[in-house]
Design an enzyme around this catalytic site. Structure first.
Site, PDB file in Angstrom:
ATOM      1  N   GLU A 171      17.843  21.995 -33.356  1.00  0.00           N
ATOM      2  CA  GLU A 171      17.184  23.076 -33.051  1.00  0.00           C
ATOM      3  C   GLU A 171      18.436  24.181 -32.897  1.00  0.00           C
ATOM      4  O   GLU A 171      18.585  24.786 -31.817  1.00  0.00           O
ATOM      5  CB  GLU A 171      16.494  23.160 -31.721  1.00  0.00           C
ATOM      6  CG  GLU A 171      15.106  22.289 -32.045  1.00  0.00           C
ATOM      7  CD  GLU A 171      14.242  22.553 -30.891  1.00  0.00           C
ATOM      8  OE1 GLU A 171      13.093  22.005 -31.065  1.00  0.00           O
ATOM      9  OE2 GLU A 171      14.662  22.835 -29.828  1.00  0.00           O
TER      10      GLU A 171
ATOM     11  N   GLU B  90      10.022  16.453 -33.714  1.00  0.00           N
ATOM     12  CA  GLU B  90       9.376  16.629 -32.581  1.00  0.00           C
ATOM     13  C   GLU B  90       7.886  17.239 -32.591  1.00  0.00           C
ATOM     14  O   GLU B  90       7.750  18.315 -33.456  1.00  0.00           O
ATOM     15  CB  GLU B  90      10.091  17.528 -31.621  1.00  0.00           C
ATOM     16  CG  GLU B  90      11.303  16.977 -31.214  1.00  0.00           C
ATOM     17  CD  GLU B  90      12.324  17.754 -30.225  1.00  0.00           C
ATOM     18  OE1 GLU B  90      11.386  18.675 -29.382  1.00  0.00           O
ATOM     19  OE2 GLU B  90      13.458  17.712 -30.071  1.00  0.00           O
TER      20      GLU B  90
END
Length: 469
Positions: free
Chosen positions: A160, A375
């Site tokens: 991320e 995720e």
């Protein structure tokens, strides 16, 4: 209706070093910026988290028992290099060898991330990835790990990049806590993509037999009124900040004209400039076709409308629904009052957004090769009553998202696995311990694990590979 996932599909669970390990000051681990930042700004710390540093044999045994055949793990950079570079911490190296061996013992494939929000403090205090020297240190750390851990077959460089820059320099809820500095956001994204590219090129030059990619958080952006050009532009600009800038760097090796036009508009409205060098793009070009896979972290979508006012962001960190505000000067305003369910933390639950995001990747970046959903999950205020946790809302959330994954595979996208966030309950960076995601409930006082209702559902899913919707 029954939907089926492929026979070779990975049914995984995800973790992260700082959110799970605990043991932040033992066995030679160096400090990270979060250590002090949490003490100074929040009502919790990363101790003991899930005590994964000591409990990992239990967690991996549970993973095997419940049919989980993949786990996302991150290496704590400061557990290997306490200062970020220089002397190696032998105890940290030994820990990860033991951890990976335990994964293989339980037939759970480790997918290992090198950086999950936890730059060593010694480097973070020098500017983190705004300082180009940090690129050199990261690549040296990555090269060490690639060579030291041949038992790892799946690597990701960063988790991320988008939320790191956003958290550090836009929302201001990550250290160093700077708010509304869009130039720093873009520069951080760019420099981290350079670090990814260099590590990727090195891995391929060394001809390691495994696979390597990157994990991006990709929240899908929609105009509040698709017939209003101003709302459409607001969604496009927010998409550039959070998605398109880093996707272009990953798969195009450059920023498209439309992307750069959006960046220039945003910086003209908010101030600042970027340091983008010709040699940067030579590197991005060299790396763009080398990614073996893309990891997508997807939790939510956002609806944007045009906005002419000043920037104001209010982060809902305590699960008080309706407490969020997000509006950026010259970009747009997120609207939460739409006909879409949302969590107590104002995250919009919209599985169709995952489908649309994957199909966008397939259309705009056809060199993606394959995708893992690295995720996805529901943050919830779980309660444990006599060892029983009924989390039907989580089951419904997972089921809806896996159903659209089955659909997008049928539509021709190459999606190879799904990692629920999270394997067991962990601490949340800006929400603490009340926001739980795990398949396994963790009593943070005793560190005892309890399978939730969702764990038993996931076990059946992994066995049958079918979803009833």
């Amino acid at each position: 209706m029954i939907k089926r996932l492929p026979d070779d599909f990975i049914f995984g669970g995800a973790t992260a070093a700082y959110q799970a390990e605990g043991a932040t000051t033992i066995d030679g681990k160096g400090a990270v910026a979060w250590d002090r930042y949490l003490k100074d700004n929040y009502w919790y710390t990363a101790e003991p988290a899930s005590d994964f540093y000591h409990q990992y044999p239990i967690d991996l045994a549970l993973a095997e028992q419940f049919g989980i055949n993949g786990i996302r793990i991150s290496i704590a950079w400061s557990r290997i290099f306490p200062e970020g570079f220089g002397e190696v911490n032998a105890k940290g190296v030994a820990f990860y060898h033991s951890l990976f061996a335990e994964c293989h013992k339980h037939h759970v494939e480790p997918f290992v991330t090198l950086h999950h929000f936890d730059t060593p403090e010694a480097l973070h205090s020098r500017g983190d990835f705004l300082n180009r020297e940090n690129i050199d240190h990261f690549v040296a750390y990555a090269a060490y790990c690639f060579k030291e851990f041949p038992e790892v077959s799946y690597w990701t460089t960063f988790n991320e990049i988008g939320p790191i820059g956003d958290g550090q320099y836009l929302v201001g809820k990550f250290p160093p806590g700077i708010s509304y500095d869009l130039a720093k956001v873009f520069q951080s994204h760019h420099n981290m993509m350079l670090a990814h590219a260099r590590a990727l090129v090195h891995y391929k030059e060394q001809a390691y037999p495994g696979e390597i990619g990157i994990v991006h958080a990709l929240p899908t952006k929609y105009p509040l009124d698709p017939t209003n050009p101003a709302d459409v532009l607001a969604a496009e600009l927010d998409d550039i900040i959070h998605n398109k800038f880093i996707l272009d760097a990953t798969y195009l090796g450059q920023y498209s004209e439309k992307t750069m036009a959006g960046v220039k508009h945003i910086l003209a409205e908010n101030g600042g400039s970027l340091d983008l060098r010709p040699e940067d793009f030579e590197l991005l070009q060299a790396a763009k076709d080398l990614n073996d896979f893309l990891g997508i972290n997807y939790y939510m979508s956002d609806w944007l409308r045009a906005f002419d006012g000043e920037t104001e962001i209010i982060h809902n960190g305590k699960g008080e629904k309706g407490g969020s505000k997000y509006q950026i000067k010259g970009v747009g305003q997120r609207i939460f009052d739409v006909d879409v369910p949302r969590t107590d933390w104002d995250w919009m639950i919209y599985p169709q957004g995952l489908y649309d995001q994957i199909m966008r990747i397939k259309a705009d970046y056809p060199g993606y090769k394959k995708i893992y959903i690295t995720e996805n999950g529901l943050g919830y205020k779980d309660t444990c009553i006599d060892g029983r946790i009924d989390d039907d809302a989580r089951i419904d959330y997972i089921k809806q998202h896996l159903a659209v994954i089955a659909d997008v595979i049928s539509a021709g996208a190459n999606v190879k696995g799904y990692f629920i966030w999270s394997l067991m309950d962990v601490f949340s960076w800006s929400n603490g311990y009340d926001k739980r995601y795990g398949l396994f409930y963790v009593d943070f006082e005793t560190q005892k694990r309890y399978p939730k209702k969702s764990a038993y559902w996931y076990q059946q899913l992994a066995a049958t590979k079918t979803i009833s919707v």
